[in-house]
Design a protein around this motif. Structure first.
Motif, PDB file in Angstrom:
ATOM      1  N   SER A 159      -2.221  -2.942 -11.021  1.00 23.00           N
ATOM      2  CA  SER A 159      -0.967  -2.654 -10.323  1.00 23.00           C
ATOM      3  C   SER A 159       0.131  -3.651 -10.678  1.00 23.00           C
ATOM      4  O   SER A 159       1.256  -3.507 -10.216  1.00 23.00           O
ATOM      5  CB  SER A 159      -1.181  -2.696  -8.810  1.00 23.00           C
ATOM      6  OG  SER A 159      -1.999  -1.625  -8.392  1.00 23.00           O
TER       7      SER A 159
ATOM      8  N   GLN B 225      -2.458  -1.499  -5.579  1.00 20.59           N
ATOM      9  CA  GLN B 225      -3.875  -1.651  -5.236  1.00 20.59           C
ATOM     10  C   GLN B 225      -4.197  -3.097  -4.848  1.00 20.59           C
ATOM     11  O   GLN B 225      -3.997  -4.035  -5.621  1.00 20.59           O
ATOM     12  CB  GLN B 225      -4.723  -1.240  -6.443  1.00 20.59           C
ATOM     13  CG  GLN B 225      -6.201  -1.101  -6.116  1.00 20.59           C
ATOM     14  CD  GLN B 225      -7.020  -0.789  -7.362  1.00 20.59           C
ATOM     15  OE1 GLN B 225      -6.482  -0.328  -8.385  1.00 20.59           O
ATOM     16  NE2 GLN B 225      -8.309  -1.056  -7.287  1.00 20.59           N
TER      17      GLN B 225
ATOM     18  N   LYS C 280       0.835  -1.212   0.000  1.00 20.62           N
ATOM     19  CA  LYS C 280       0.000   0.000   0.000  1.00 20.62           C
ATOM     20  C   LYS C 280       0.862   1.251   0.000  1.00 20.62           C
ATOM     21  O   LYS C 280       0.546   2.225  -0.674  1.00 20.62           O
ATOM     22  CB  LYS C 280      -0.968  -0.013   1.180  1.00 20.62           C
ATOM     23  CG  LYS C 280      -2.151  -0.960   0.938  1.00 20.62           C
ATOM     24  CD  LYS C 280      -3.167  -0.894   2.056  1.00 20.62           C
ATOM     25  CE  LYS C 280      -4.426  -1.675   1.672  1.00 20.62           C
ATOM     26  NZ  LYS C 280      -5.324  -1.860   2.826  1.00 20.62           N
TER      27      LYS C 280
END
Ligand code: ZN
Length: 136
Positions: free
Chosen positions: A121, A99, A94
């Motif tokens: 991602s 994501q 994160k």
């Protein structure tokens, strides 16, 4: 952060049909078949060395694996890596702006805690992270 490749998951129309290839023709052993009701899939695991092939057959028609099969047909669905500490891996990712799909980790029938990283991602690859119960 990643320990090893745990499994490669393949989405299929029928696990029984697919076992003719993976189990009978290629000769991989079949370790177990289970319903992952929370994920709306039936799964079969075929171990090889340190890793496994996971077959995913959707249950019902209105959930993500079923929609994936409908749209893209059979094929590789995701890669799963084992991590030592899922919560710290999630926090690290994160901070990197990665994501995570699952709000909270879910628990598989074999007791693994798991989350998925969004393919946005991961350059088009759905990536799952597992924390095995014994690695706590
Ligand atoms: Zn998986």
């Amino acid at each position: 952060m990643l320990k090893r490749l745990d499994h490669v998951a393949i989405v299929v129309r029928s696990i029984d049909e697919t076992l003719k290839f993976w189990h009978e023709s290629l000769g991989l052993p079949l370790s177990h078949v289970a319903n992952e009701a929370g994920q709306h899939v039936k799964v079969a695991f075929l171990p090889l060395g340190e890793s496994e092939v996971e077959l995913l057959e959707p249950i019902g028609s209105n959930h993500s694996v079923a929609r994936y099969l409908e749209k893209r047909g059979e094929g590789i669905h995701h890669l799963c890596f084992e991590v030592d500490h899922l919560d710290s891996a999630i926090a690290h990712l994160k901070r990197q702006g990665v994501q995570i799909i699952d709000e909270n980790p879910y628990v598989t029938t074999t007791g693994n805690r798991a989350v998925f990283i969004h393919p946005r991602s991961a350059h088009g690859v759905l990536v799952e992270l597992y924390e095995k119960p014994e690695s706590k």
